[in-house]
Design a protein around this motif. Structure first.
Motif, PDB file in Angstrom:
ATOM      1  N   PRO B  61      15.157 -12.758   7.727  1.00 46.44           N
ATOM      2  CA  PRO B  61      14.866 -12.828   6.297  1.00 46.44           C
ATOM      3  C   PRO B  61      13.875 -11.742   5.884  1.00 46.44           C
ATOM      4  O   PRO B  61      13.497 -10.901   6.697  1.00 46.44           O
ATOM      5  N   CYS B  62      13.491 -11.772   4.647  1.00 45.96           N
ATOM      6  CA  CYS B  62      12.614 -10.734   4.142  1.00 45.96           C
ATOM      7  C   CYS B  62      11.164 -11.221   4.150  1.00 45.96           C
ATOM      8  O   CYS B  62      10.883 -12.406   4.316  1.00 45.96           O
ATOM      9  N   ALA B  63      10.235 -10.275   3.969  1.00 37.53           N
ATOM     10  CA  ALA B  63       8.811 -10.595   4.009  1.00 37.53           C
ATOM     11  C   ALA B  63       8.440 -11.626   2.950  1.00 37.53           C
ATOM     12  O   ALA B  63       7.637 -12.524   3.203  1.00 37.53           O
ATOM     13  N   ALA B  64       9.032 -11.498   1.764  1.00 36.56           N
ATOM     14  CA  ALA B  64       8.678 -12.416   0.670  1.00 36.56           C
ATOM     15  C   ALA B  64       8.953 -13.867   1.079  1.00 36.56           C
ATOM     16  O   ALA B  64       8.124 -14.755   0.862  1.00 36.56           O
ATOM     17  N   ARG B  65      10.138 -14.106   1.709  1.00 37.10           N
ATOM     18  CA  ARG B  65      10.475 -15.463   2.120  1.00 37.10           C
ATOM     19  C   ARG B  65       9.592 -15.929   3.277  1.00 37.10           C
ATOM     20  O   ARG B  65       9.105 -17.051   3.310  1.00 37.10           O
ATOM     21  N   ASN B  66       9.389 -15.039   4.256  1.00 32.04           N
ATOM     22  CA  ASN B  66       8.533 -15.385   5.387  1.00 32.04           C
ATOM     23  C   ASN B  66       7.121 -15.722   4.920  1.00 32.04           C
ATOM     24  O   ASN B  66       6.461 -16.608   5.449  1.00 32.04           O
ATOM     25  N   PHE B  67       6.650 -14.974   3.934  1.00 28.37           N
ATOM     26  CA  PHE B  67       5.303 -15.150   3.419  1.00 28.37           C
ATOM     27  C   PHE B  67       5.150 -16.542   2.802  1.00 28.37           C
ATOM     28  O   PHE B  67       4.204 -17.278   3.100  1.00 28.37           O
ATOM     29  N   ALA B  68       6.116 -16.915   1.976  1.00 28.54           N
ATOM     30  CA  ALA B  68       6.071 -18.235   1.345  1.00 28.54           C
ATOM     31  C   ALA B  68       6.125 -19.333   2.407  1.00 28.54           C
ATOM     32  O   ALA B  68       5.383 -20.328   2.337  1.00 28.54           O
ATOM     33  N   GLU B  69       6.981 -19.126   3.408  1.00 26.91           N
ATOM     34  CA  GLU B  69       7.122 -20.115   4.478  1.00 26.91           C
ATOM     35  C   GLU B  69       5.833 -20.219   5.290  1.00 26.91           C
ATOM     36  O   GLU B  69       5.399 -21.310   5.681  1.00 26.91           O
ATOM     37  N   MET B  70       5.170 -19.076   5.535  1.00 33.29           N
ATOM     38  CA  MET B  70       3.926 -19.067   6.313  1.00 33.29           C
ATOM     39  C   MET B  70       2.838 -19.877   5.586  1.00 33.29           C
ATOM     40  O   MET B  70       2.123 -20.674   6.208  1.00 33.29           O
ATOM     41  N   LEU B  71       2.720 -19.684   4.276  1.00 29.92           N
ATOM     42  CA  LEU B  71       1.694 -20.415   3.526  1.00 29.92           C
ATOM     43  C   LEU B  71       2.043 -21.903   3.420  1.00 29.92           C
ATOM     44  O   LEU B  71       1.152 -22.746   3.372  1.00 29.92           O
TER      45      LEU B  71
END
Lengths: 141, 394
Positions: B61-71
């Motif tokens: 996936p892309c950074a934007a999705r990973n970022f949301a998932e990480m938070l």
């Protein structure tokens, strides 16, 4: 009885020692000491050196000091591994003998201290080089 | 009044540049290089939780999705305070460090090979590293080149690993191996360290000479050892120009030249921005940014019984650590101490800190830069925000 024989033996040794003194060569005792302990690197440290020891042990082996060492370029790496080799490998005084070839490059150090300015853990690398140099030269031979 | 920044890695440098951009005079204090100089040069922002070890193609996936998932997974992550600033902070970083070109947050993560034959997914990388993005090799003829006489790089091994990685992902590329003669008159070449070759390539004309030796190669991409320049940013482009073929380098595992290249580029950007530098260690007066890093940088140190913040003795939290348990039972598993650091409010002011103090980078607690794969990204974004906020009150 045992006490008396011990004191007698001690007395004999004392008399022999005093009689032999005029024929004794200077430095013989030190030579004997170094022959016994020098090869193992187990020589006394000065209080200043002892205070330095914990700092010398802080090396994490990252090698950044080598990157900025301006004097390293002309030296073959098998002869001198740079400041990082001293930091990572010179932790055991009995092994200092194997640093003889490294120590030969001491005079190449420009004392610029740039290695110390990039070291993440603040190892006093120039003090370390002097320490290794001093102690790899003590002992017999 | 000016801003004092303590720490000269990615977080501190970006904070200093942001404070300068905010109009403040900046005094940057640093003891030496740290985790940034020792990094791969690739900038992680948020790892893909679906990613499977050993398989780069499992999820992408892309950074934007990973970022949301990480938070979502880690509600204590310090990046939760600065999520609005991610895009602009990374954009400003790319302006200051021309090694990197900005990528949109919704672009798929990069999948980059390492010189050990493994791979790593990441958000942003130096241009010469980005050129080795595995999916972009499809349909290309790639030649992996070693330097004749240098023991520091194993092209056959890397080509074989790349072939395996590409095949598993259905990427059809033609891989070949070569050896280029260069610096052969150096009697000490065999054991040279990577940075020594990189410095040689910094010299005027050296990259062009290497490129000319590669000009006859039939390839769409040349993969060279990761030593393409130490203090200059265009070595890969200059080699490519002379060779007539694009040039890439894998990520470096140990003694990584691209990490030092990043640190040196930051140091140059600080100089160009007029940031004053010193190695003073006392607590600064006035607004300040604490960017001292975690364990390598020395921001968090071991006290007698617990972990301490080194400079202000701020409270340190070790998330998920019951009692004094700092490490987990599984060697490869999560370890609470790797997330140790100072907690802050939503404006990055550390709990219990003096007025005017902000914190950025790895000294912040609540995240594990390696497991969550957000190290340099978190440093850059929190650094940018902390520097901007400090300049506002200066």
């Amino acid at each position: 009885m045992r006490l008396l024989s011990s004191l007698f033996a001690l007395g004999v040794q004392f008399v022999l020692h005093v009689v032999r003194l005029p024929w004794r060569k200077a430095g013989q005792g030190e030579r004997h000491f170094l022959a016994s302990y020098g090869a193992e690197g187990l020589l006394p440290l000065s209080p200043d050196e002892r205070r330095l020891l914990p700092a010398l042990d802080r090396c994490i082996g990252c090698g950044l000091c080598n990157v900025v060492c301006a004097k390293l370029a002309g030296v073959p790496r098998h002869a001198f591994g740079g400041p990082s080799a001293l930091g990572a490998q010179a932790r055991s005084m009995p092994d200092f003998g194997s640093f003889a070839s490294h120590v030969a490059h001491d005079s190449d150090c420009a004392d610029c201290a740039i290695c110390e300015s990039v070291c993440p853990t603040g190892v006093p690398l120039r003090d370390l080089a002097r320490f290794v140099s001093r102690h790899s030269r003590r002992g017999p031979g | 009044m000016g801003v004092t920044v303590i720490g000269g890695g990615a977080a501190g440098a970006v904070a200093a540049l942001a404070a300068r951009a905010g109009g403040a005079a900046v005094d940057l204090r640093s003891r030496g290089w740290g985790a940034t100089a020792l990094s791969s040069g690739a900038i992680d922002l948020a790892g893909d939780p679906a990613e499977v070890a050993g398989d780069p193609w499992a999820g992408r996936p892309c950074a934007a999705r990973n970022f949301a998932e990480m938070l979502r997974r880690n509600p204590r992550h310090p990046l939760r305070h600065v999520r609005e600033a991610v895009a602009s902070a990374l954009g400003r970083f790319c302006d200051h460090v021309p090694l990197y070109r900005p990528r949109p947050l919704d672009a798929p993560d990069l999948i980059l090979p390492t010189d050990l034959g493994t791979w790593k997914s990441t958000f942003l990388a130096q241009g010469s590293q980005t050129a080795a993005h595995l999916p972009a090799l499809a349909g290309k003829r790639v030649v992996v080149f070693g330097f004749r006489g240098w023991a520091g790089f194993a092209p056959k091994f890397l080509a074989a690993s790349l072939w395996n990685l590409a095949r598993r992902g259905g990427i059809d590329c033609d891989l070949a191996v070569g050896e280029v003669g260069w610096l052969e008159d150096d009697p000490f070449l065999a054991l040279r360290e990577p940075h020594e070759l990189a410095r040689t390539l910094d010299e005027p004309g050296a990259a062009e000479r290497l490129g000319e030796n590669l000009a006859a190669v039939d390839a769409d991409l040349l993969l060279l050892p990761p030593v393409l320049g130490l203090s200059t940013v265009d070595v890969a482009d200059r080699i490519a120009g002379a060779a007539g073929v694009p040039v890439a380098e894998p990520l470096a595992s140990d003694r990584s030249v691209p990490g030092i290249r990043l640190q040196m580029a930051l140091d140059r950007a600080l100089f160009a921005a007029g940031v004053k530098r010193s190695n003073a260690t006392q607590r600064p007066p006035g607004p300040a940014v604490l960017a001292t890093g975690r364990f390598i940088g020395g921001g968090i140190v071991r006290g007698e019984r617990e972990l301490r913040e080194a400079l202000f003795d701020l409270p340190v939290v070790v998330p998920g650590a019951p009692g004094s348990q700092l490490s987990g039972p599984d060697v490869g598993g999560p370890h609470p101490y790797l997330s140790a650091g100072v907690p802050t409010d939503e404006r990055l002011r550390p709990d219990g800190g003096p007025p005017g103090l902000f914190a950025a980078g790895a000294v912040l607690g609540g995240y594990d830069a390696i497991r969550e794969r957000c190290g340099l990204g978190a440093a850059i974004v929190t650094g940018h925000v902390a520097g901007t906020l400090a300049a506002e009150i200066a």
